[in-house]
Write a protein that holds these residues in place. Structure first.
Motif, short mmCIF file in Angstrom:
data_model
loop_
_atom_site.label_atom_id
_atom_site.label_comp_id
_atom_site.label_asym_id
_atom_site.label_seq_id
_atom_site.Cartn_x
_atom_site.Cartn_y
_atom_site.Cartn_z
N ALA A 164 17.07 4.64 11.22
CA ALA A 164 16.94 3.19 11.15
C ALA A 164 18.17 2.64 10.44
N PRO A 165 18.78 1.59 10.97
CA PRO A 165 19.99 1.06 10.34
C PRO A 165 19.72 0.24 9.10
N LEU A 166 18.45 -0.14 8.89
CA LEU A 166 18.08 -1.00 7.77
C LEU A 166 16.79 -0.48 7.16
N VAL A 167 16.75 -0.36 5.83
CA VAL A 167 15.55 0.06 5.11
C VAL A 167 15.31 -0.88 3.94
N ARG A 168 14.13 -0.78 3.39
CA ARG A 168 13.80 -1.60 2.22
C ARG A 168 13.35 -0.69 1.08
N LEU A 169 13.76 -1.07 -0.14
CA LEU A 169 13.33 -0.37 -1.34
C LEU A 169 12.52 -1.32 -2.21
N CYS A 170 11.41 -0.83 -2.75
CA CYS A 170 10.54 -1.62 -3.63
C CYS A 170 10.26 -0.83 -4.90
N PRO A 171 11.26 -0.61 -5.75
CA PRO A 171 11.07 0.30 -6.89
C PRO A 171 10.02 -0.16 -7.88
N ARG A 172 9.96 -1.44 -8.20
CA ARG A 172 8.97 -1.90 -9.17
C ARG A 172 7.57 -1.83 -8.58
N GLN A 173 7.43 -2.25 -7.33
CA GLN A 173 6.13 -2.23 -6.67
C GLN A 173 5.57 -0.82 -6.57
N HIS A 174 6.44 0.16 -6.33
CA HIS A 174 5.99 1.53 -6.10
C HIS A 174 6.22 2.47 -7.28
N GLY A 175 6.73 1.93 -8.38
CA GLY A 175 6.74 2.69 -9.62
C GLY A 175 7.79 3.77 -9.74
N TRP A 176 9.03 3.47 -9.35
CA TRP A 176 10.11 4.43 -9.54
C TRP A 176 11.37 3.71 -10.00
N SER A 177 12.28 4.47 -10.57
CA SER A 177 13.50 3.90 -11.13
C SER A 177 14.63 3.92 -10.12
N VAL A 178 15.26 2.78 -9.91
CA VAL A 178 16.33 2.69 -8.94
C VAL A 178 17.59 3.41 -9.41
N PRO B 80 11.78 0.57 7.80
CA PRO B 80 10.90 1.39 6.95
C PRO B 80 11.14 1.13 5.48
N VAL B 81 10.09 1.31 4.69
CA VAL B 81 10.19 1.25 3.23
C VAL B 81 10.29 2.68 2.72
N LEU B 82 11.28 2.95 1.89
CA LEU B 82 11.52 4.30 1.40
C LEU B 82 11.18 4.43 -0.08
N VAL B 83 10.68 5.59 -0.44
CA VAL B 83 10.43 5.96 -1.83
C VAL B 83 11.05 7.32 -2.06
N GLY C 148 0.84 -1.20 0.00
CA GLY C 148 0.00 0.00 0.00
C GLY C 148 0.87 1.24 0.00
N ASP C 149 0.51 2.19 0.84
CA ASP C 149 1.27 3.44 0.96
C ASP C 149 2.40 3.24 1.96
N PRO C 150 3.66 3.39 1.55
CA PRO C 150 4.77 3.20 2.49
C PRO C 150 4.67 4.08 3.73
N ARG C 151 4.11 5.28 3.58
CA ARG C 151 4.01 6.15 4.74
C ARG C 151 3.08 5.56 5.79
N ASP C 152 1.97 4.94 5.34
CA ASP C 152 1.06 4.31 6.29
C ASP C 152 1.73 3.12 6.98
N GLY C 153 2.42 2.29 6.20
CA GLY C 153 3.08 1.13 6.78
C GLY C 153 4.19 1.52 7.74
N ASN C 154 4.96 2.54 7.37
CA ASN C 154 6.02 2.99 8.27
C ASN C 154 5.45 3.53 9.58
N ASP C 155 4.31 4.20 9.50
CA ASP C 155 3.65 4.68 10.72
C ASP C 155 3.23 3.52 11.61
N GLU C 156 2.76 2.42 11.00
CA GLU C 156 2.35 1.24 11.78
C GLU C 156 3.52 0.68 12.58
N LEU C 157 4.72 0.77 12.03
CA LEU C 157 5.89 0.23 12.73
C LEU C 157 6.17 0.96 14.03
#
Length: 239
Positions: A90-104, A74-77, A53-62
């Motif tokens: 945070a020492p560790l983050v996740r990137l989901c470029p294809r899922q969230h529609g941006w170019s790495v 956290p997932v970053l865009v 969904g929206d990374p901002r919502d998920g990061n808030d849940e954490l």
């Protein structure tokens, strides 16, 4: 056969409900119970809302996670429509470029990569979210963040080997390295310090990687690094 002692750190796990399945880890108590069942001491967790969904919502849940065995990831865009400039935290983050529609490899991503590298932050990046060429270009930037490639496997091994040969800042998790002696081969060729225990659960199986950890045909020191030593090192900001 190697018997792995604690700590066991799952570098790659998801908390929260999945859109396509009913899973025990849909809430914090369910996830902790799964960790206890499999003798996993700590899990680095993204929230399902941040991935699907929206990374901002998920990061808030954490922010509501209370169990110290769960380490929020956290997932970053990048960019003006993303999660905002990275200032650490945070020492560790996740990137989901294809899922969230941006170019790495785009300009916004390059700016984010520089911020992550400067803060010593490690990146989780799934193999099916990028191409091998994109990984190469990202890892070739200076400075480059440390990247843990997740979801690799038999069909990716030749391209993965090429990338690991070229870029010492790349690491790999065990989630889908389930072929005969795949983990041992990578550890013996590139060093056990570049392999981290991860399950990818609940999207992928957790019991299989956990069993594999207890049956690694590696020296005990190497198995301990894979089980949790490497993860704890990266989480502390060390290379």
């Amino acid at each position: 056969m190697t018997s792995v002692m604690t700590p066991v750190v799952d570098i790659n796990r998801t908390l929260g409900p999945l859109p396509h399945d009913d899973v025990p880890s849909r809430d914090e108590p369910g996830l902790v119970a799964e960790l206890e069942r499999l003798r996993i001491d700590t899990a680095c967790v993204v929230h399902a809302y941040a991935v699907h969904g929206d990374p901002r919502d998920g990061n808030d849940e954490l922010r509501h996670v209370t169990d110290p065995r769960l380490r929020p990831v956290p997932v970053l865009v990048p960019g003006p429509l993303g999660t905002g400039p990275w200032t650490g935290g945070a020492p560790l983050v996740r990137l989901c470029p294809r899922q969230h529609g941006w170019s790495v490899t785009g300009p916004h991503a390059r700016e984010l990569a520089a911020e992550l590298a400067a803060s010593g932050t490690t990146v989780l990046l799934a193999w099916d979210e990028v191409t091998a060429d994109e990984v190469h270009r990202l890892a070739a930037t200076a400075p480059a963040p440390r990247i843990v490639l997740t979801g690799t496997g038999y069909r990716a091994l030749r391209r993965l080997a090429e990338l690991l040969d070229a870029h010492p800042s790349l690491y790999v998790d065990t989630a889908t390295l389930c072929g005969h002696r795949q983990v041992e081969w990578i550890a013996e060729r590139y060093g056990a310090r570049r392999v981290l225990f991860g399950t990818g659960a609940p999207v992928t199986d957790d019991a299989g990687p956990r069993y594999l950890l207890d049956t690694l045909d590696l020296p005990a020191h190497d198995a301990t690094l894979i089980a949790g030593g490497n993860a704890l090192r990266l989480l502390s900001g060390e290379p």
